[in-house]
Write a protein that holds these residues in place. Structure first.
Motif, PDB file in Angstrom:
ATOM      1  N   LEU A   1       1.358  -5.207  -5.358  1.00 35.73           N
ATOM      2  CA  LEU A   1       1.350  -4.091  -4.407  1.00 35.73           C
ATOM      3  C   LEU A   1       2.008  -2.844  -4.970  1.00 35.73           C
ATOM      4  O   LEU A   1       1.773  -1.732  -4.496  1.00 35.73           O
ATOM      5  CB  LEU A   1       2.079  -4.502  -3.121  1.00 35.73           C
ATOM      6  CG  LEU A   1       1.421  -5.593  -2.278  1.00 35.73           C
ATOM      7  CD1 LEU A   1       2.250  -5.853  -1.032  1.00 35.73           C
ATOM      8  CD2 LEU A   1       0.002  -5.200  -1.887  1.00 35.73           C
ATOM      9  N   GLY A   2       2.836  -3.002  -5.965  1.00 33.41           N
ATOM     10  CA  GLY A   2       3.570  -1.852  -6.497  1.00 33.41           C
ATOM     11  C   GLY A   2       4.931  -1.719  -5.829  1.00 33.41           C
ATOM     12  O   GLY A   2       5.444  -2.661  -5.210  1.00 33.41           O
ATOM     13  N   GLU A   3       5.513  -0.531  -5.932  1.00 32.56           N
ATOM     14  CA  GLU A   3       6.849  -0.314  -5.386  1.00 32.56           C
ATOM     15  C   GLU A   3       6.807  -0.185  -3.870  1.00 32.56           C
ATOM     16  O   GLU A   3       5.855   0.354  -3.301  1.00 32.56           O
ATOM     17  CB  GLU A   3       7.462   0.947  -5.993  1.00 32.56           C
ATOM     18  CG  GLU A   3       7.704   0.841  -7.491  1.00 32.56           C
ATOM     19  CD  GLU A   3       8.387   2.083  -8.037  1.00 32.56           C
ATOM     20  OE1 GLU A   3       8.620   3.019  -7.234  1.00 32.56           O
ATOM     21  OE2 GLU A   3       8.682   2.111  -9.241  1.00 32.56           O
ATOM     22  N   TYR A   4       7.866  -0.662  -3.224  1.00 33.63           N
ATOM     23  CA  TYR A   4       7.990  -0.557  -1.773  1.00 33.63           C
ATOM     24  C   TYR A   4       9.472  -0.566  -1.421  1.00 33.63           C
ATOM     25  O   TYR A   4      10.333  -0.987  -2.212  1.00 33.63           O
ATOM     26  CB  TYR A   4       7.254  -1.694  -1.061  1.00 33.63           C
ATOM     27  CG  TYR A   4       7.665  -3.083  -1.512  1.00 33.63           C
ATOM     28  CD1 TYR A   4       8.722  -3.747  -0.901  1.00 33.63           C
ATOM     29  CD2 TYR A   4       6.992  -3.717  -2.560  1.00 33.63           C
ATOM     30  CE1 TYR A   4       9.100  -5.014  -1.313  1.00 33.63           C
ATOM     31  CE2 TYR A   4       7.359  -4.979  -2.980  1.00 33.63           C
ATOM     32  CZ  TYR A   4       8.411  -5.625  -2.354  1.00 33.63           C
ATOM     33  OH  TYR A   4       8.791  -6.871  -2.775  1.00 33.63           O
ATOM     34  N   THR A   5       9.764  -0.083  -0.224  1.00 31.71           N
ATOM     35  CA  THR A   5      11.141  -0.006   0.266  1.00 31.71           C
ATOM     36  C   THR A   5      11.413  -1.172   1.199  1.00 31.71           C
ATOM     37  O   THR A   5      10.566  -1.516   2.032  1.00 31.71           O
ATOM     38  CB  THR A   5      11.370   1.315   1.016  1.00 31.71           C
ATOM     39  OG1 THR A   5      11.066   2.409   0.138  1.00 31.71           O
ATOM     40  CG2 THR A   5      12.804   1.423   1.499  1.00 31.71           C
TER      41      THR A   5
ATOM     42  N   ALA B   1       6.172 -12.521  -6.496  1.00 30.84           N
ATOM     43  CA  ALA B   1       5.910 -11.097  -6.289  1.00 30.84           C
ATOM     44  C   ALA B   1       4.889 -10.933  -5.179  1.00 30.84           C
ATOM     45  O   ALA B   1       3.959 -11.739  -5.047  1.00 30.84           O
ATOM     46  CB  ALA B   1       5.404 -10.452  -7.577  1.00 30.84           C
ATOM     47  N   LEU B   2       5.068  -9.855  -4.382  1.00 26.79           N
ATOM     48  CA  LEU B   2       4.102  -9.572  -3.332  1.00 26.79           C
ATOM     49  C   LEU B   2       2.833  -8.983  -3.944  1.00 26.79           C
ATOM     50  O   LEU B   2       2.887  -8.214  -4.911  1.00 26.79           O
ATOM     51  CB  LEU B   2       4.690  -8.601  -2.316  1.00 26.79           C
ATOM     52  CG  LEU B   2       5.885  -9.124  -1.503  1.00 26.79           C
ATOM     53  CD1 LEU B   2       6.330  -8.074  -0.493  1.00 26.79           C
ATOM     54  CD2 LEU B   2       5.535 -10.429  -0.801  1.00 26.79           C
ATOM     55  N   CYS B   3       1.693  -9.338  -3.363  1.00 29.52           N
ATOM     56  CA  CYS B   3       0.404  -8.896  -3.898  1.00 29.52           C
ATOM     57  C   CYS B   3      -0.624  -8.891  -2.785  1.00 29.52           C
ATOM     58  O   CYS B   3      -0.343  -9.286  -1.646  1.00 29.52           O
ATOM     59  CB  CYS B   3      -0.041  -9.821  -5.036  1.00 29.52           C
ATOM     60  SG  CYS B   3      -0.316 -11.525  -4.500  1.00 29.52           S
ATOM     61  N   ASP B   4      -1.850  -8.459  -3.126  1.00 30.09           N
ATOM     62  CA  ASP B   4      -2.935  -8.568  -2.152  1.00 30.09           C
ATOM     63  C   ASP B   4      -3.631  -9.917  -2.337  1.00 30.09           C
ATOM     64  O   ASP B   4      -3.201 -10.756  -3.131  1.00 30.09           O
ATOM     65  CB  ASP B   4      -3.910  -7.399  -2.286  1.00 30.09           C
ATOM     66  CG  ASP B   4      -4.559  -7.340  -3.667  1.00 30.09           C
ATOM     67  OD1 ASP B   4      -4.508  -8.348  -4.409  1.00 30.09           O
ATOM     68  OD2 ASP B   4      -5.130  -6.284  -4.006  1.00 30.09           O
TER      69      ASP B   4
END
Length: 572
Positions: A146-150, A137-140
């Motif tokens: 990071l939450g939802e993204y397109t 999962a993407l994160c900081d």
């Protein structure tokens, strides 16, 4: 009737009051000795028997020894600190011990232990392999999602402030955030990899190698941004996320190294040979203050360091001195100049380096590096190495171990035939003395004195301060040929030796005539406790030249030797 008046034969007296130690060269000066045993320079200008040693410990299978704030040795597979056995179990073989702060590092086992807290120990390397589901999962940088993204190749329509868009229009994906007027690149985007126990044994900032990930962007070398027992965060962004059941491997590795030293809160090492099927000729340094990390490259001044070298041949020794590090080969040295900003420099200098197999002889005494080279013992003070062992004659050594203390360099040297000699070089007076023939595994300074770990398992204190002292010391001193260099056919009429003997000690003089092999007793004296010295008179028979040997047991100091020469005939 008057008898003719006869003239007394002319006599000449020569005295030696300064004894210059061991000198095996032909024609060495008066006061030099061809051979000796158990003498030292502590009584200079007199010739003196070394102090009695003491036994500190008895080891079963000695492999290494180091004396710093703590007394450390390796006996078999056990590591002992101040006599207490610690938890690490080592491989059975000789070791190299290096200190960095309160930590002790053991090579080639790559084990560390805190000498103040024995429970703080472990292995420099760490490997984790997953056995179940692995999620991505993407994160900081802290690991927060990071939450939802397109995800698309073009910008979303009618965005709101704070919306995220993963731009896949280029080969390298970019995460963008809408600030109300434009899509700006979001920095610090990482990938969080979660699996059971995947982060156990790792720390933030570790340089690790990932393999087995379905996304190629995640495989390779990374610096961990955050760590938990069941997750890790790597500074990589990939377009394909989700999960997998295929095994993922995370490794923190330490390069195999020939020699390792500490300098400037870093460990420095070198390697020459074939590693993983590739030729290696490199110098390494760990991350500043972190001996576990040798592959942490984040663009900082504290990063690890690695540099390939062009000089030929294997590394033969290493030393930390004068604020830098020197890696030796037989015909050159690689001199490292560390820099606080990380821009370390290495200069190759052609010189007489350390002999192959003699890496253990490298030691620092009074800021000067001493070592065994191809044709003798060399001293390197920062300029050019200089040979300091001409007094040892033509004898050559194949290897050994060395140690430095204030004013002395100790060398336990091994000949090609396997014979050992324990030699001590007085760095201030430039004198060599021979002690005995013990086979020494390691030498190290502790409590202001040199300690010897012998192959028979005995740990000796050369000052006799710690442990049980030995009995009387047997000693001997043998001169070169006397009389060969006296002109006008003079011969030695008598020798007068001024000695000081401890109570119960003894000294005996022997003479060998005209290059023979047998020794004839010429006098002896035994100490009876008197405060004054003793005078031994030696009257050799008339000969062309002779050698004198003094041998005894117990404390003895020779203050002077006075020789009386008488003129012989003028015939051949």
């Amino acid at each position: 009737m008057f008898f003719p008046k006869l003239k007394a034969q002319s006599r000449q007296r020569r005295a030696v009051e300064q004894f210059a130690g061991l000198d095996r060269r032909p024609g060495s000066g008066a006061g030099c000795l061809r051979e000796m045993e158990n003498l030292w320079s502590g009584g200079y200008p007199a010739l003196e028997v070394r102090p009695r040693r003491s036994v500190m410990a008895e080891l079963t299978k000695p492999h290494a020894f180091l004396g710093r704030e703590a007394l450390v040795w390796v006996d078999g597979t056990g590591l002992y600190i101040n006599g207490a056995k610690t938890a690490p179990v080592l491989s059975d073989g000789d070791k190299r011990l290096v200190c960095m702060g309160a930590y002790l590092l053991v090579w080639p086992d790559k084990v560390y232990i805190n000498t103040q807290d024995f429970s703080d120990w472990g292995r420099l390397e760490n490997t984790r392999q997953t056995s179940g589901e692995v999620t991505f999962a993407l994160c900081d940088e802290s690991g927060t999602a990071l939450g939802e993204y397109t995800v698309r190749t073009y910008a979303p329509g009618e965005p709101e402030t704070g919306d995220l868009w993963l731009d896949t229009s280029r080969p390298a994906c970019v995460m963008r955030r809408y600030d109300g007027s434009a899509w700006l690149e979001l920095e610090g985007v990482c990938t969080r990899i979660s699996a059971a126990n995947i982060g156990t044994g790792f720390s933030t900032g570790d340089g690790v190698t990932l393999s087995g990930c379905g996304s190629s962007e995640l495989n390779g070398l990374h610096v961990l941004q955050a760590v938990g027992d069941n997750w890790i965060v790597v500074p990589a962004l990939c377009r394909t996320l989700g999960s997998q059941t295929a095994m993922v491997t995370v490794m923190r590795t330490v390069p195999d190294m020939d020699f390792v030293v500490e300098q400037g809160n870093r460990l420095w090492g070198c390697k020459y040979g074939i590693v993983g099927g590739e030729a290696v000729n490199e110098i390494y340094a760990c991350k500043l203050g972190d001996f576990r990390n040798w592959n942490s490259f984040a663009g900082l001044s504290t990063d690890s360091y690695a540099a390939a070298r062009g000089s030929d041949g294997p590394f033969t020794g290493a030393a930390a001195c004068q604020g830098g590090v020197v890696f030796f080969k037989e015909n050159c040295m690689e001199r490292v100049y560390p820099a606080a900003g990380g821009g370390h420099q290495i200069v190759t200098m052609a010189c007489n380096g350390v002999k192959k197999g003699a890496g253990g002889t490298v030691a620092v005494a009074d800021g000067v590096v001493y070592y065994l080279g191809m044709d003798g013992v060399y001293a390197f003070d920062g300029s050019v190495p200089v040979c300091v062992s001409r007094q040892l004659g033509e004898k050559r050594y194949a290897g050994g171990v060395g140690g430095g203390e204030s004013g002395r360099y100790w060398l336990a040297a091994r000949s090609s035939a396997g014979a050992w000699e324990l030699l001590v070089y007085d760095t201030a007076r430039k004198l060599w003395h021979r002690e005995d023939d013990k086979e020494v595994v390691a030498l190290s300074r502790y409590g202001g004195a040199m300690m010897l770990l012998c192959r028979d398992g005995t740990l000796l204190d050369t000052s006799g301060t710690y442990g049980t002292k030995e009995a009387q010391v047997d000693w001997s001193a043998e001169t070169g040929d006397l009389g060969l260099y006296t002109p006008e056919h003079k011969y030695l009429e008598r020798l007068q030796l001024r000695l000081e003997l401890a109570s119960g000690a003894s000294a005996t003089a022997y003479v060998c005539y005209d290059g023979g092999s047998s020794w004839e007793k010429a006098g002896s004296v035994t100490g009876d406790g008197r405060t004054g010295g003793y005078v031994m008179q030696v009257r050799p028979r008339r000969c062309g030249h002779l050698r004198l040997k003094l041998a005894g047991s117990g404390g003895c100091r020779l203050y002077s030797a006075s020789a009386v020469y008488e003129k012989g005939s003028d015939g051949p």
